[in-house]
Write an enzyme that holds these catalytic residues in place. Sequence first.
Site, mmCIF file in Angstrom:
data_model
loop_
_atom_site.group_PDB
_atom_site.id
_atom_site.type_symbol
_atom_site.label_atom_id
_atom_site.label_comp_id
_atom_site.label_asym_id
_atom_site.label_seq_id
_atom_site.Cartn_x
_atom_site.Cartn_y
_atom_site.Cartn_z
ATOM 1 N N HIS A 32 0.853 -1.186 0.000
ATOM 2 C CA HIS A 32 0.000 0.000 0.000
ATOM 3 C C HIS A 32 0.888 1.234 0.000
ATOM 4 O O HIS A 32 1.928 1.234 0.630
ATOM 5 C CB HIS A 32 -0.902 0.000 1.251
ATOM 6 N N ASP A 83 -8.017 -5.509 0.204
ATOM 7 C CA ASP A 83 -8.503 -6.307 -0.912
ATOM 8 C C ASP A 83 -8.126 -7.778 -0.813
ATOM 9 O O ASP A 83 -8.635 -8.610 -1.549
ATOM 10 C CB ASP A 83 -7.945 -5.756 -2.231
HETATM 11 N N1 ACO Z 1 4.258 -7.612 -4.639
HETATM 12 C C1 ACO Z 1 5.593 -7.569 -4.818
HETATM 13 N N2 ACO Z 1 6.343 -6.476 -4.683
HETATM 14 C C2 ACO Z 1 5.716 -5.341 -4.356
HETATM 15 C C3 ACO Z 1 4.325 -5.303 -4.155
HETATM 16 C C4 ACO Z 1 3.588 -6.487 -4.301
HETATM 17 N N3 ACO Z 1 2.275 -6.508 -4.115
HETATM 18 N N4 ACO Z 1 3.941 -4.044 -3.846
HETATM 19 C C5 ACO Z 1 5.069 -3.305 -3.852
HETATM 20 N N5 ACO Z 1 6.134 -4.094 -4.169
HETATM 21 C C6 ACO Z 1 7.546 -3.667 -4.231
HETATM 22 C C7 ACO Z 1 7.791 -2.814 -5.468
HETATM 23 O O1 ACO Z 1 8.215 -3.611 -6.550
HETATM 24 C C8 ACO Z 1 8.856 -1.868 -4.985
HETATM 25 O O2 ACO Z 1 10.091 -2.550 -5.007
HETATM 26 P P1 ACO Z 1 11.475 -1.720 -5.285
HETATM 27 O O3 ACO Z 1 11.571 -0.733 -4.169
HETATM 28 O O4 ACO Z 1 12.515 -2.796 -5.242
HETATM 29 O O5 ACO Z 1 11.286 -1.086 -6.623
HETATM 30 C C9 ACO Z 1 8.502 -1.616 -3.521
HETATM 31 O O6 ACO Z 1 7.764 -2.788 -3.110
HETATM 32 C C10 ACO Z 1 7.658 -0.371 -3.300
HETATM 33 O O7 ACO Z 1 6.514 -0.485 -4.085
HETATM 34 P P2 ACO Z 1 5.895 0.649 -4.989
HETATM 35 O O8 ACO Z 1 5.213 0.046 -6.158
HETATM 36 O O9 ACO Z 1 6.909 1.728 -5.226
HETATM 37 O O10 ACO Z 1 4.815 1.236 -3.981
HETATM 38 P P3 ACO Z 1 3.637 2.169 -4.370
HETATM 39 O O11 ACO Z 1 3.283 2.903 -3.133
HETATM 40 O O12 ACO Z 1 3.916 2.939 -5.593
HETATM 41 O O13 ACO Z 1 2.463 1.110 -4.764
HETATM 42 C C11 ACO Z 1 0.671 -0.384 -4.637
HETATM 43 C C12 ACO Z 1 1.499 0.674 -3.894
HETATM 44 C C13 ACO Z 1 0.209 0.139 -6.011
HETATM 45 C C14 ACO Z 1 -0.591 -0.693 -3.808
HETATM 46 C C15 ACO Z 1 1.525 -1.664 -4.814
HETATM 47 O O14 ACO Z 1 1.915 -2.146 -3.541
HETATM 48 C C16 ACO Z 1 0.788 -2.758 -5.606
HETATM 49 O O15 ACO Z 1 0.759 -2.722 -6.830
HETATM 50 N N6 ACO Z 1 0.164 -3.754 -4.870
HETATM 51 C C17 ACO Z 1 -0.603 -4.792 -5.526
HETATM 52 C C18 ACO Z 1 -1.954 -4.249 -5.959
HETATM 53 C C19 ACO Z 1 -2.891 -4.010 -4.793
HETATM 54 O O16 ACO Z 1 -3.078 -4.854 -3.935
HETATM 55 N N7 ACO Z 1 -3.532 -2.823 -4.814
HETATM 56 C C20 ACO Z 1 -4.533 -2.453 -3.799
HETATM 57 C C21 ACO Z 1 -4.147 -1.228 -3.059
HETATM 58 S S1 ACO Z 1 -5.255 -0.938 -1.773
HETATM 59 C C22 ACO Z 1 -6.577 -0.261 -2.484
HETATM 60 O O17 ACO Z 1 -6.587 0.356 -3.515
HETATM 61 C C23 ACO Z 1 -7.824 -0.433 -1.752
#
Ligand code: ACO
Length: 430
Positions: free
Chosen positions: A307, A365
């Site tokens: 998140h 979720d």
């Molecule tokens: N699985 C694996 N790796 C992950 C995940 C994941 N679910 N989420 C984040 N990471 C990693 C990223 O690759 C990144 O790695 P790095 O630093 O080596 O590049 C690091 O963790 C930080 O992640 P970001 O994508 O920069 O975080 P951001 O805040 O931009 O994204 C998000 C948050 C979009 C929710 C992301 O965690 C994601 O795509 N999760 C899966 C989708 C999801 O469950 N979305 C629901 C959100 S809650 C909602 O809307 C109600």
Amino acid sequence: MADATTATLKINDSEYELPVLRPTEGPDVLDIRKLYGQADVFTYDPGFTSTASCDSTITFIDGDKGELWYRGYPIEQLAAKSHYLEVCYLLLYGNLPNAEQMEDFERRVTRHTMVHEQMHNFFRGFRRDAHPMATMVAVVGAMSAFYHDSTDINDPWQREVASIRLIAKVPTIAAMAYKYSIGQPFVYPQNELDYASNFLHMCFSVPAEKYVVDPALARAMDRIFTLHADHEQNASTSTVRLAGSSGANPFACIAAGIACLWGPAHGGANQAALEMLREIGTVDRIPEYIAKAKDKSDPFKLMGFGHRVYKNFDPRAKVMKESADEVLDLLGIHNNPTLQVAKELEKIALEDEYFVEKKLYPNVDFYSGIILEAMGFPTSMFTPIFALSRTVGWIAQWKEMIADPQAKIGRPRQLYVGEGKRDYIDVAAR
Ligand code: ACO
């Protein structure tokens, strides 16, 4: 800077004083509104990771502690003691209603649950296999073609009527989108039912036989609505605010919010999370998927994990997990393979160095899909249910913005990295 009321920014030989704004809770905020005028520089923050786009009194999140409050009330207390329409009142008007205010609000919402009869024709124009989110974006946007008497955003009364109409009609529209997709007749709302029961009835009853809503399932549905009701300046809410900042009517703005919510990185994650759990299928395949999630060259992410704001357990996920256990128990679903995969995946991910280091916890979720599936909803309905729950949050945020005398049209700037100025070349000379 901790106790200062201004911060000093030095650019080359010039110094600029930036006011430091103090929130009720959360980090201080540097006020850079005059920076461009004074120093001729923009700030750069793609994805708004460090930028407050507005001030707001509605919702507060402490991502490190894993806390979420609506108007100051912790989500756990609201999920346990309140109900969705009371939460709607709280988000819209700022305080919990007394008994008389609650009754009046419920009556007003209930009186608006039917949609204009001509809207039925609108549905029939869609392909049967349209995703219910596609239908919802279009039909909610089309409300502005039906309810002209509540599109003047400068009239507080019209804003109020539009708000009530949206909260009342979005469940009817979501249920109609579902019924249309499975070829069953639309079910009219039943105003003697409470909000959640009415939605379940519109989704699952058929004219051929009587459908009695199980009160325990209605409570679980209501809790899902409550947990999703608002979440401060997330992508879809910011979309609603940005659309609204131009003066667009509320139905168009909420349709914009629904479109943004659809993406798998946002509200679409509940559908994606359940599909992922099904694809994993058995506990022994979890390591393969954990490895994929960690592999930088693989775009796969563990859906329902991570998140932007929570770097701790999403407090909504905790409540949702308890609810999932209750609902499966109630329905006599034991040894559900999807739930087994979910529980094991959660355990492994919470201990895995990659997820621990990046503070990736299950989000709301991760569990909601399991409950919705057990209730009988297909995955395509998961995001529409999120959209109907979040409608009140979008409206509360939109109303707050419109009523703010300082509100301006949202107009971000950019860091241009394209070509310099160049002269047009005739096609023969290229
Ligand atoms: N699985 C694996 N790796 C992950 C995940 C994941 N679910 N989420 C984040 N990471 C990693 C990223 O690759 C990144 O790695 P790095 O630093 O080596 O590049 C690091 O963790 C930080 O992640 P970001 O994508 O920069 O975080 P951001 O805040 O931009 O994204 C998000 C948050 C979009 C929710 C992301 O965690 C994601 O795509 N999760 C899966 C989708 C999801 O469950 N979305 C629901 C959100 S809650 C909602 O809307 C109600």
